[in-house]
Design an enzyme around this catalytic site. Structure first.
Site, mmCIF file in Angstrom:
data_model
loop_
_atom_site.group_PDB
_atom_site.id
_atom_site.type_symbol
_atom_site.label_atom_id
_atom_site.label_comp_id
_atom_site.label_asym_id
_atom_site.label_seq_id
_atom_site.Cartn_x
_atom_site.Cartn_y
_atom_site.Cartn_z
ATOM 1 C CG ASP A 1 -2.220 0.658 1.083
ATOM 2 O OD1 ASP A 1 -2.349 1.453 0.143
ATOM 3 O OD2 ASP A 1 -3.119 0.412 1.897
ATOM 4 C CG ASP B 1 -9.264 2.102 -0.444
ATOM 5 O OD1 ASP B 1 -8.713 1.058 -0.838
ATOM 6 O OD2 ASP B 1 -8.742 2.885 0.371
HETATM 7 C C1 DGJ Z 1 -5.886 1.704 2.057
HETATM 8 C C2 DGJ Z 1 -6.195 0.523 1.191
HETATM 9 O O1 DGJ Z 1 -6.546 0.934 -0.077
HETATM 10 C C3 DGJ Z 1 -7.238 -0.332 1.887
HETATM 11 O O2 DGJ Z 1 -7.644 -1.387 1.067
HETATM 12 C C4 DGJ Z 1 -6.640 -0.841 3.172
HETATM 13 O O3 DGJ Z 1 -5.578 -1.704 2.884
HETATM 14 C C5 DGJ Z 1 -6.173 0.319 4.019
HETATM 15 N N1 DGJ Z 1 -5.345 1.219 3.292
HETATM 16 C C6 DGJ Z 1 -5.430 -0.161 5.232
HETATM 17 O O4 DGJ Z 1 -4.929 0.871 5.972
#
Ligand code: DGJ
Length: 705
Positions: free
Chosen positions: A443, A507
């Site tokens: 990430d 997300d």
């Molecule tokens: C942002 C990501 O896009 C989510 O899927 C998740 O992994 C969160 N971060 C975790 O902090």
């Protein structure tokens, strides 16, 4: 071999696309980029534009790196100067060309600079271009920009590009090409949620399956721009380049700077034609994921930071019963990480939450026949972390102050060799200690507009250092797959995809949002590279509630996964999810190798997406109703891309729940399998039920002749 005398022109051809360069006048002039040209090739040096009144006294033509010194009045391809102001408008002259039918390197030099422009076209028609500038003078050259441009003909009259934000990436926008510059700058220190991905120009009204389209994409994960520029002469260029910060690239004598790769494709078969070229190009890479893409369960929306071995073991067991093959433990497993304000940078398993380490969970996951994956965010730190307390100078940013925080986090200065060695060592140790980690969800959760190292702007250097981190880790642990996630889809580009195996497109797991986000992302990337998960019934990002069938069918066109506490699912939902997973497994070979197609000219409230096998023998089509239509009776669903001559059997892929239609006669609208030719399916289409908005149907299509 470089020619002793420059060739007069160079022609490269691949996948029925071609590019013709005229170098007879000492510049790398692009005489044609588009469909392949049959022999005999034109002598491009004779195809000179007019020299009208009140203009330069010589014809001015578009070149790969346009030069003001040759009368180009748009943006010059090289922008920079020496400290005394010299070489600010260099005159570069071709002094050699290395070329064969697929690749050419044009060498130019002048005013203390040497430029090598490399063009490669592959058998799928993807053209790759980059430029390398070397300072051959005696004093430093401060480079502000170096980029490659490609001209398009006047009939390229419409622009399609993509904008977006967190949880709503890759939203289409269209406009006419006008005099002036349409530029999509992304200044995020990462690719960006609003990055266009592909920028396309095409003939008026071009669609997925019709019109002539030219598309470009920059393979780069830092600051960059894509633009369309129509200058006063009437010439239109498409270009893309890295945005350099002041002082970032200072070339001492003998030093060079190379641009990221510009990818370009042309098609006479609409946007889907351009996408097909990109998809084939990506699939032909030696590192393209070859194994069947495993069904994923990601724990984020199931438990967030609530990590508990008992709960997660139950989740793993339920997931395995449903057919899940990869179980990914998301954020929350490392030191002090009980919420999103602490711990980033301290990549040690938190003994308070995981007293016996991650081993017991990994064993349970493996005992259920699944592989284990883990979330990391290596490029980031929280101020509230041991690593920043011990090394406050490892935070990237301007000297003497901190940049504004974003999600309570800062960027680890990877340009600092000690910080780089630290993070590489932590990740390496983690993967060595837990060989069961088969997948990393990598990430990157913040924009940073003023990356700096040692007081000097470092957006470029940080991007390259992040690439080195991926590359080094991959070479030490070649079996570990990596996903590029960046607050969802803020790092989706062909630079990051050289070192990762899929992207997290967004997300949001809201299926309605996902329909358009995935469509926009898959213009560039084939479905197998785009993570698509079935979220909980009520989407956490939007509060919308959707039936399981809409959520599952939406996730089918991608790398299928689940992001939901399936322990809480009703028996009915579990049965439907298990059926969708079986359908995905039965069809993933097709879904991840076929040609992605979309129907044009639909009622805007519906969408038709299909994947057709390259040999035309089978297909999967999804009909999705995105909104209520003003029409009482839905228009028939047209199925593009099949072989018009062949007879196909069309049948429901998954059961349609009667509650999802407004059709009193349901299910008589679809009398079981029907046999129709590809031509009939494309032109007449299938009558459709009055499906309620935010529902979808999936069809299996099999050739019977
Ligand atoms: C942002 C990501 O896009 C989510 O899927 C998740 O992994 C969160 N971060 C975790 O902090």
């Amino acid at each position: 071999m470089r020619d002793a005398m420059p060739a007069r022109q160079v022609y490269l051809e691949g996948g029925d696309s071609g590019i013709l360069l005229d170098v007879s006048d000492g510049d790398a002039v692009v005489a044609h980029w588009g469909s392949a040209l049959p022999a005999p090739l034109p002598d491009a040096s004779l195809l000179l534009p007019a020299v009208p009144h009140s203009m330069f006294d010589v014809p001015v033509r578009p070149s790969l790196v346009p030069q003001a010194a040759r009368g180009w009045r748009g943006r010059p391809g090289i922008r920079g100067a020496r400290d005394d102001g010299g070489s600010s408008s260099p005159l570069l002259v071709v002094d050699g060309v290395d070329a064969d039918t697929r690749r050419a390197v044009v060498h130019l030099s002048g005013d203390g600079l040497a430029l090598a422009i490399t063009l490669v076209i592959d058998e799928h028609g993807i053209l790759r271009a980059d430029a390398e500038l070397t300072n051959t003078g005696d004093d430093v050259y401060r480079l502000d920009a170096l980029e490659v441009a490609l001209p398009v003909p006047d009939r390229a009259a419409e622009i399609l590009d993509y904008a977006g934000r967190w949880a709503k990436e890759k939203q289409e926008q269209r406009h006419a090409v006008r005099f002036g510059t349409w530029t999509r700058e992304a200044r995020h220190g990462r690719t960006g949620h609003d990055a266009t991905g592909l920028l396309a120009v095409g003939t008026s009204g071009f669609g997925y399956g019709r019109g002539e389209v030219w598309g470009v994409h920059l393979g780069w994960s830092g600051d960059h721009e894509h633009r369309v520029e129509r200058i006063g002469s009437g010439t239109t260029l498409v270009a893309a380049g890295e945005l350099l910060h002041a002082g970032e690239v200072v070339l001492s004598p003998g030093e060079s700077h190379r641009t990221p790769t510009l990818y370009a494709a042309h098609s006479t078969a609409g946007l889907d034609g351009v996408s097909a070229r990109f998809h084939r190009h990506l699939r032909a890479r030696p590192g393209h994921p070859r194994s069947p893409r495993p069904v994923v369960l990601n724990t984020w929306e199931a438990v967030y930071f609530r990590h508990d071995l008992g709960e997660l073991s139950e989740l793993a067991e339920t997931a395995a019963e449903l057919g899940v093959e990869r179980f990914v433990l998301d954020d929350g497993w490392f030191l002090g990480r009980r919420r999103d304000t602490r711990g980033l940078g301290d990549w040690l398993v938190d003994p308070e939450v995981w007293p016996e380490g991650l081993g017991p969970l990994i064993e349970r996951v493996e005992a259920h026949g699944m592989r284990f994956g883990l979330w990391v965010e290596p490029e980031m730190v929280n101020e509230d972390s041991d690593v920043v307390r011990q090394h406050p100078d490892w935070v990237s940013g301007p000297a003497g102050r901190r940049s504004v925080e974003w999600r309570s986090q800062q960027v680890l200065d990877l340009v600092n060799p000690e910080a780089f060695a630290y993070i590489l060592g932590r990740l390496d140790d983690l993967l060595t200690e837990y060989p069961g980690i088969a997948f990393l969800k990598w990430d990157q959760n913040r924009d940073q507009t003023e990356l700096a190292s040692g007081g000097r702007s470092s957006t470029r250097a940080q991007t390259l250092a992040a690439y080195r981190l991926f590359d080094e880790l991959r070479s030490r642990h070649p079996g570990v797959e990596i996903e590029s996630c960046s607050s969802g889809g803020a790092r989706v580009d062909l630079g990051i995809l050289q070192r990762t195996d899929r992207v997290w497109a967004s997300d949001t797991n809201d299926a309605l949002e996902r329909q358009l986000i995935q469509r926009g992302t898959q213009v560039l990337l084939p479905p197998e590279l785009v993570g698509a998960h079935v979220g909980p019934p009520t989407a956490h990002t939007t509060g919308r509630t959707h039936d399981l069938s809409f959520r599952a069918i939406t996730a089918l066109i991608g790398h299928f996964g689940v992001e939901w506490d399936v322990r809480t699912a009703s028996d009915r939902d579990r049965a439907e999810l298990a059926a969708a997973i079986r359908f995905y497994k039965d069809h993933r070979e097709l879904l991840h190798s076929g040609r992605l197609v979309h129907a044009d000219d639909l009622d805007p409230s519906v969408s038709v997406t299909g994947v057709v096998a390259d040999d035309g023998s089978e297909a999967v089509f999804v009909w999705a109703v995105l909104a209520a239509s003003p029409a009482e009776v839905p228009a028939p669903m047209t199925l593009p891309g099949l072989d018009p001559e062949r007879l196909y059997r069309v049948q429901l892929g998954l059961e349609v729940d009667a509650r999802s239609t407004q059709d009193r006669r349901h299910p008589s609208w679809f009398p079981g399998p029907v046999d129709l030719t590809g031509a009939a399916l494309a032109d007449i289409g299938l009558p459709m039920p009055a499906l309620r908005p935010e529902h979808a149907i999936v069809f299996e299509v099999t050739a019977v002749s």
